[in-house]
Scaffold this active site. Structure first.
Site, short mmCIF file in Angstrom:
data_model
loop_
_atom_site.label_atom_id
_atom_site.label_comp_id
_atom_site.label_asym_id
_atom_site.label_seq_id
_atom_site.Cartn_x
_atom_site.Cartn_y
_atom_site.Cartn_z
CG HIS A 1 -6.64 0.59 -1.69
ND1 HIS A 1 -6.86 -0.06 -0.49
CD2 HIS A 1 -7.61 0.12 -2.53
CE1 HIS A 1 -7.91 -0.86 -0.59
NE2 HIS A 1 -8.38 -0.77 -1.81
CB CYS B 1 -0.99 -0.01 1.16
SG CYS B 1 -0.24 0.04 2.81
CG HIS C 1 -4.51 0.07 3.97
ND1 HIS C 1 -3.82 -0.88 3.25
CD2 HIS C 1 -5.43 0.60 3.10
CE1 HIS C 1 -4.30 -0.94 2.03
NE2 HIS C 1 -5.27 -0.05 1.90
#
Length: 382
Positions: free
Chosen positions: A356, A296, A344
């Protein structure tokens, strides 16, 4: 809000939206007709339509319904376990990335210190040779101190010459001794610093290796759980994940937040967005920063490098170091940090959506910005 954005099981961006125009994202609802309430049947029984049968009674039996409910509960339990394992793997990935970055920094510092120590040792050797030559010269002069030789000189002019030379010699000797003392102290300091760096390097290598083991273990456990599911169950699991994401996104949109977000991307943000969206479909791999796979924060790192800005490697450091903005003030290109541990990150692309890299077993994709718990928003370009 519903007239502007309809939320459903998938987020579909039109081509112009992906590539630079930031055109509105269309959220298609799989469970509702496009014309709103009353526009068609919105739900159906798992065991058959309520309209089936001669008298409109549902097919199937209470026993079948109980089996379906039990299967759903089991699947939800598996889903929770899998999500928990992947979340823990993502936390470990951030720890791994952070430790890896520290290892690289410390290795560079150790190399730099080694070069400094080497240069200092050469200077020290040269000064020792100089001090040795001065000692030899004094020995050849009979070992008589310069002050005594001055008193014994009968020539007034010679006396003055010798006095000047003696002062210069004494000054040079003092300077050499002073430099030797300082260099020895510096050398000791550099050696101590190198020892500290090695200890830190070892500690971070150990942390990196532990995180790597944790990641592999969690991903392996999650994959094992998924592998036990039948093909139909895997499909239902994916639908369950999508449905939960949609529900969270809808809740976020229902808060009215999207009505307040109307900022446009900066020039650098557009470049970052173009890079990030061009990676859609590439696999998530922990620790990866491209060009073929990403985690990520690896995706956001490379995207903003493409935009001309270097940002921290991990989502936690991105959250800690980059300027924060209110959700209502965010603009395309900003980074949304998720979960309370900042484990994240996704890039906001406008109209309530992010791009993402979700987790192992998934690809870089578009998702609802509110489909996960938002910790906050950071802006790489001020």
């Amino acid at each position: 809000m519903a007239g502007r954005v309809a939320v459903g099981t998938a987020v579909v961006l039109c081509a112009t939206g992906l590539l630079g125009g930031m055109a509105p994202a269309a959220y298609a609802s799989a469970g509702a007709a496009a014309d709103g309430p009353g526009g068609g049947d919105r739900t159906a029984s798992r065991s058959g339509s309520a309209a089936d049968g001669p008298k409109g009674t549902a097919k199937g039996t209470p026993k079948d319904g109980a089996k379906d409910a039990a299967a759903d509960r089991r699947l939800e339990e598996v889903h929770r376990k899998i999500e928990d394992l992947y979340r823990k793997a993502e936390q470990a990935t951030d720890a791994y990335n952070g430790a890896k970055e520290q290892v690289e920094i410390q290795q560079k510092e150790i190399v730099k210190l080694a070069r400094t120590i080497d240069g200092t040792q050469r200077k020290l050797a040269a000064l020792k040779r100089q001090a040795g030559l001065m000692a030899s010269a004094q020995y050849r002069g009979g070992g008589i101190p310069a002050e005594a030789r001055l008193m014994l000189d009968g020539d007034p002019e010679g006396f003055l010459d010798n006095a000047t030379l003696a002062r210069k010699g004494a000054h040079a000797a003092k300077s050499v001794i002073g430099q030797l003392t300082r260099l020895k102290a510096d050398l000791q300091g550099y050696a101590d610093a190198a020892t500290d760096r090695w200890e830190l390097l070892d500690a971070n290598r150990e942390k990196k290796e532990k995180a790597q083991r944790d990641i592999k273990k969690k991903i392996s456990e999650a994959k094992k759980l998924e592998s036990r599911l039948a093909a139909k169950e895997k499909d239902r699991l994916k639908k369950l994940e999508d449905a939960q994401a949609v529900a969270e996104q809808q809740k976020w949109l229902d808060s009215g937040v999207l009505a307040e977000i109307n900022n446009k991307a900066s020039g650098a943000g557009k470049k970052a967005l173009a890079f990030a969206t061009s990676q859609i479909g590439k696999d998530y791999v922990w620790g990866a920063v491209g060009p073929d796979t990403f985690d990520c924060s690896g995706l956001t790192l490379r995207a903003w490098q493409a935009g001309g800005t270097t940002i921290p490697r991990t989502s936690q450091e991105q959250w800690r170091q980059l300027p924060r903005v209110d959700v209502k003030d965010m603009r395309p290109g900003d980074l949304i940090i998720y979960f309370s541990d900042a484990s994240h990150v996704g890039m906001y692309i406008g109209d309530g959506a992010i791009v993402h890299a979700p987790r192992p077993g998934r690809q870089v994709t578009i998702a609802g910005a509110g489909s996960m718990p938002i910790l906050g928003v950071v802006r790489p370009d001020k």
